[in-house]
Enzyme design. Structure first.
Site, short mmCIF file in Angstrom:
data_model
loop_
_atom_site.label_atom_id
_atom_site.label_comp_id
_atom_site.label_asym_id
_atom_site.label_seq_id
_atom_site.Cartn_x
_atom_site.Cartn_y
_atom_site.Cartn_z
N SER A 163 -3.33 4.11 6.99
CA SER A 163 -3.07 5.25 7.88
C SER A 163 -4.12 5.17 8.98
O SER A 163 -5.31 5.05 8.67
CB SER A 163 -3.28 6.58 7.15
OG SER A 163 -2.37 6.75 6.12
N TYR B 229 2.50 4.06 -2.98
CA TYR B 229 1.93 5.35 -3.42
C TYR B 229 2.52 6.49 -2.60
O TYR B 229 2.98 7.50 -3.15
CB TYR B 229 0.41 5.27 -3.25
CG TYR B 229 -0.33 6.57 -3.39
CD1 TYR B 229 -0.55 7.15 -4.64
CD2 TYR B 229 -0.83 7.22 -2.27
CE1 TYR B 229 -1.25 8.33 -4.75
CE2 TYR B 229 -1.55 8.41 -2.38
CZ TYR B 229 -1.74 8.96 -3.62
OH TYR B 229 -2.44 10.13 -3.73
N ARG C 211 0.82 -1.21 0.00
CA ARG C 211 0.00 0.00 0.00
C ARG C 211 0.87 1.27 0.00
O ARG C 211 0.51 2.30 -0.56
CB ARG C 211 -0.88 0.02 1.25
CG ARG C 211 -1.82 1.22 1.27
CD ARG C 211 -1.79 1.98 2.56
NE ARG C 211 -2.53 3.23 2.47
CZ ARG C 211 -3.83 3.36 2.59
NH1 ARG C 211 -4.58 2.32 2.78
NH2 ARG C 211 -4.40 4.55 2.50
N CYS D 227 5.29 6.53 -0.97
CA CYS D 227 6.72 6.68 -1.28
C CYS D 227 6.93 7.39 -2.60
O CYS D 227 7.83 8.23 -2.73
CB CYS D 227 7.38 5.31 -1.40
SG CYS D 227 7.80 4.60 0.12
C1 UGA Z 1 -7.02 7.75 -0.26
C2 UGA Z 1 -5.69 8.06 -0.96
O1 UGA Z 1 -4.74 7.10 -0.71
C3 UGA Z 1 -5.13 9.39 -0.59
O2 UGA Z 1 -4.04 9.74 -1.37
C4 UGA Z 1 -6.12 10.44 -0.77
O3 UGA Z 1 -5.59 11.64 -0.27
C5 UGA Z 1 -7.38 10.09 -0.04
O4 UGA Z 1 -7.88 8.82 -0.45
C6 UGA Z 1 -8.42 11.11 -0.35
O5 UGA Z 1 -9.55 10.80 -0.68
O6 UGA Z 1 -8.06 12.28 -0.24
P1 UGA Z 1 -7.89 6.74 2.04
O7 UGA Z 1 -8.44 7.79 2.96
O8 UGA Z 1 -7.24 5.57 2.72
O9 UGA Z 1 -6.81 7.43 1.09
O10 UGA Z 1 -9.04 6.22 1.06
P2 UGA Z 1 -10.34 5.32 1.20
O11 UGA Z 1 -10.23 4.24 0.19
O12 UGA Z 1 -11.52 6.21 1.08
O13 UGA Z 1 -10.28 4.64 2.64
C7 UGA Z 1 -10.62 5.31 3.84
C8 UGA Z 1 -10.79 4.29 4.94
O14 UGA Z 1 -12.01 3.57 4.74
C9 UGA Z 1 -9.69 3.23 5.03
O15 UGA Z 1 -9.45 2.96 6.39
C10 UGA Z 1 -10.32 2.00 4.37
O16 UGA Z 1 -9.81 0.80 4.84
C11 UGA Z 1 -11.77 2.16 4.79
N1 UGA Z 1 -12.80 1.52 3.92
C12 UGA Z 1 -12.76 1.64 2.56
C13 UGA Z 1 -13.87 0.85 4.52
O17 UGA Z 1 -13.94 0.72 5.77
N2 UGA Z 1 -14.87 0.33 3.74
C14 UGA Z 1 -14.85 0.43 2.39
O18 UGA Z 1 -15.83 -0.05 1.73
C15 UGA Z 1 -13.77 1.11 1.78
#
Ligand code: UGA
Length: 360
Positions: free
Chosen positions: A314, A162, A159, A164
């Site tokens: 994160s 990205y 994961r 890095c």
């Molecule tokens: C992503 C990108 O990696 C970042 O670069 C970006 O800045 C960010 O989105 C953004 O939208 O700005 P992340 O927040 O991890 O980061 O993206 P999501 O896929 O929306 O995940 C958020 C959290 O929800 C994570 O903990 C993931 O595990 C969780 N998740 C995701 C669920 O619990 N259920 C789902 O159906 C999908």
């Protein structure tokens, strides 16, 4: 200004392009598809170029030479892709973006580079045996552009490729600034959200960001899945707030953003993913519910089952926005409830419009 906007028809790019045109700029927008900028395609000051920037045939140098400012939004930014196609994530987010930056260096053009809050990685408080008095204190999760340390997982947790790739690109821009006086501004977005954020998943292997999964579950009455219990936290930033700050960076009065990194995010909108699911379900039940479709249950699924091998996350990230406040006088104004409701309204009306078109 004549602005070259690369990746202009994505979520952030489409909102930014609209604002740039409204402010009277002349925009050349480059992207793979144009759906999200459809409302602006006829604008006299917009030239849309359907182009894969990875193609060796396109005239990057000529386009950079003709612009006053280059804005680079090109990225794979969905965690599902970091797990599925890590090499392509590295190639696009580092190698291809580097070519754009080096064209700006060659032609002496200012570059606004969209990076990510993922560069900060995990919090120190999340590490095993962390020696912090109160792990819940937001101070441990508040990240500042020029002073925070970065904590990423091991290589086997791919994961982080990205994060890095983006971090290395930032470091190269910084080095060009030091050695050759290159003028750039790096933006680190913290979970921008709003209309057009992502597609709703259509097939089993579609992996958008969490909002779209939850929205799809609400519209179809299927389970809302919390990865590893939904304990991780995010600060959601409404797109209008984000674009306001970005536009001030474009204007760059007095050169205040020259060679600066700027967090854009709302520290007031922190939620756990579980809270986000529950809030979206409450809003949906109160405002948008189709009585024929049951409200979804909220269930937990293991991360590796949801995303596949190499998943990590994160745990928490809060933007320190002192810099955006002091350099740009910016303050986010959208609260979490209105942010979610307004974004949901867009997807509900899209679904109803699509149904009307099919039935009509
Ligand atoms: C992503 C990108 O990696 C970042 O670069 C970006 O800045 C960010 O989105 C953004 O939208 O700005 P992340 O927040 O991890 O980061 O993206 P999501 O896929 O929306 O995940 C958020 C959290 O929800 C994570 O903990 C993931 O595990 C969780 N998740 C995701 C669920 O619990 N259920 C789902 O159906 C999908």
């Amino acid at each position: 200004m004549k602005i070259l906007a690369l990746g202009a028809a994505g979520f952030i790019g489409s909102h930014l392009t609209h604002r740039l045109l409204k402010e009277g700029h002349i925009v050349t927008a480059v992207d793979l598809q144009s759906e999200k900028v459809a409302e602006d395609l006829d604008h006299a000051h917009l030239t849309f170029l359907r182009q894969d920037i990875r193609s060796p045939a396109w005239d990057l140098d000529g386009m950079v030479r003709d612009a006053d400012l280059v804005i680079d939004l090109i990225a794979y930014a969905n965690p599902g892709l970091y797990l599925r196609i890590p090499l392509e994530v590295f190639r696009l987010n580092f190698l291809e973006n580097l070519k754009i930056a080096e064209a700006c260096v060659r032609h002496g053009k200012r570059l606004i580079q969209f990076s990510t809050c993922e560069v900060y990685g995990r919090t120190a408080a999340s590490l095993k045996n962390a020696a912090v008095a109160d792990p819940e204190d937001p101070i441990h999760a508040t990240f500042s552009e020029d002073t925070s340390e970065y904590i990423l997982g091991p290589v086997a947790k791919h994961r982080w490729i990205y994060s890095c790739a983006k971090q290395l690109l930032e470091r190269v821009l910084h080095a060009y600034g030091l050695e050759q006086g290159f003028n750039y501004t790096i933006i680190r977005p913290f979970n921008f959200i709003g209309p057009k954020i992502d597609f709703l998943p259509q097939k089993d292997d579609d992996i958008p960001r969490v909002f779209s999964f939850f929205m799809d579950a609400l519209l179809n009455g299927t389970p809302m899945k919390l990865v590893n219990g939904g304990v991780n936290r995010r600060c959601y930033t409404y797109i209008d707030d984000a674009i306001e700050c970005t536009y001030r960076i474009v204007e760059n009065h007095g050169g205040v953003c020259d060679r600066q990194i700027v967090n854009i995010g709302s520290p007031y909108n922190e939620v756990s993913i579980r809270q986000m699911a529950e809030t979206m379900r409450e809003i949906y039940a109160a405002r948008f519910r189709d009585p024929a479709v049951p409200l979804p249950e909220i269930i937990s699924v293991p991360g590796e089952e949801f995303y596949g091998e190499g998943y990590d996350d994160s745990d928490r990230r809060i933007p320190d926005i002192t810099k955006a406040r002091t350099l740009l006088g910016w303050e986010p104004v959208w609260g979490i409830h209105d942010t979610l409701e307004t974004t949901m309204r867009y997807y509900v009306s899209e679904r109803r419009n699509a149904a009307t078109t099919c039935n009509g």
